[in-house]
Write a protein that holds these residues in place. Sequence first.
Motif: not given
Length: 336
Positions: A63-89
């Motif tokens: 966002q900072r590098k390209f001077g955007r008004r809002q954060p850009m999007i990162t997609i994370i591929v991960t194999p386990l729901n528990s990892i997703m849930q813990d990190q999103v929380q």
Amino acid sequence: MAENVCFLDCMKYAKDCLGIEFELKDKQIETLRSVYEGNDTLAVLPTGFGKSIIFQLLPFMFQRKFGRRQPMITIIVTPLNSIMQDQVQSLTKRGIPACFLNIEGTGVKTFVDGKRYQKSFQDEDSDTDIEEVVISSAPLQDVKKGNFCLIYAHPETLVDKKDFGKVLRSTVFQERVCAIVVDEVHMISEWGKEFRNSFDKLGNLTCLFPDVPHLALTATATKSDIARLSEVLQYRDTQFVIANPDRPNIYLEIRSRLPNIRKFEKFDNILAEIVSELSDKLDRYPVTIAYCNNLEAIGYAYVYTEQKLGPRAYIPQEGVPENRIFGSFTSVPQPP
């Protein structure tokens, strides 16, 4: 020099957005710099090194590098729901818009303010504890609009589901996705062929987003694994960041018990030193895993330790299983 200053400025901005006040490790910074410069990057970093921090910084760094008004999007591929849930929380507690998708790509989960969510279900005078954030469904439309800057998903969602494939090809995602991250990338070798073959097709994402850097992270990869993973993912001019796996706070020791005659007496000799120090230090004793090669040995070690420690095996209150300072675990089913 100007480019270096720009990178450091973008990294500082991203850290501020995430509320990170500690200094990043050299290999974390090296990985971030490689991705910042647009390189496809494969990083082998030890367990507990802080790999997730690297990709959580990316939407704000770009966002900072390209001077955007809002954060850009990162997609994370991960194999386990528990990892997703813990990190999103953890992210939503810090006010970061993050979510995870179900394997079909039709359901979205995030976390919301627990007090606001539960207010209508409790009396004003209720003293029941309210969790800081609670899990909640979110409309898929919020994902399509780019309202989440960190999106966690299974590989099946991203490479096999045609409907979500349309989302990935949409103008919003093609313009705002700044990086594709494959976490626990060694799963390609472990699961890719026989169990979850979608892992073996993750190179499709590299083709779908040819103009953004791609990042793969693992703590477990040999030299031959690294070469194959880069090929499967279809990375271009891959940059490798590899940290020394040595963990000075982890100590390994193998002790052999003499077989057959007086075998438990010999076993006592091995256990006595451990249990004596545990009895002396109690909850100050370092975290220790003693691996035994059969159920009989595990059972004997447990009973021996229990008898030697007696009531000292519980802190702070005797008889409460959760307070016991030792335990036994096995993946082999116990006989009926």
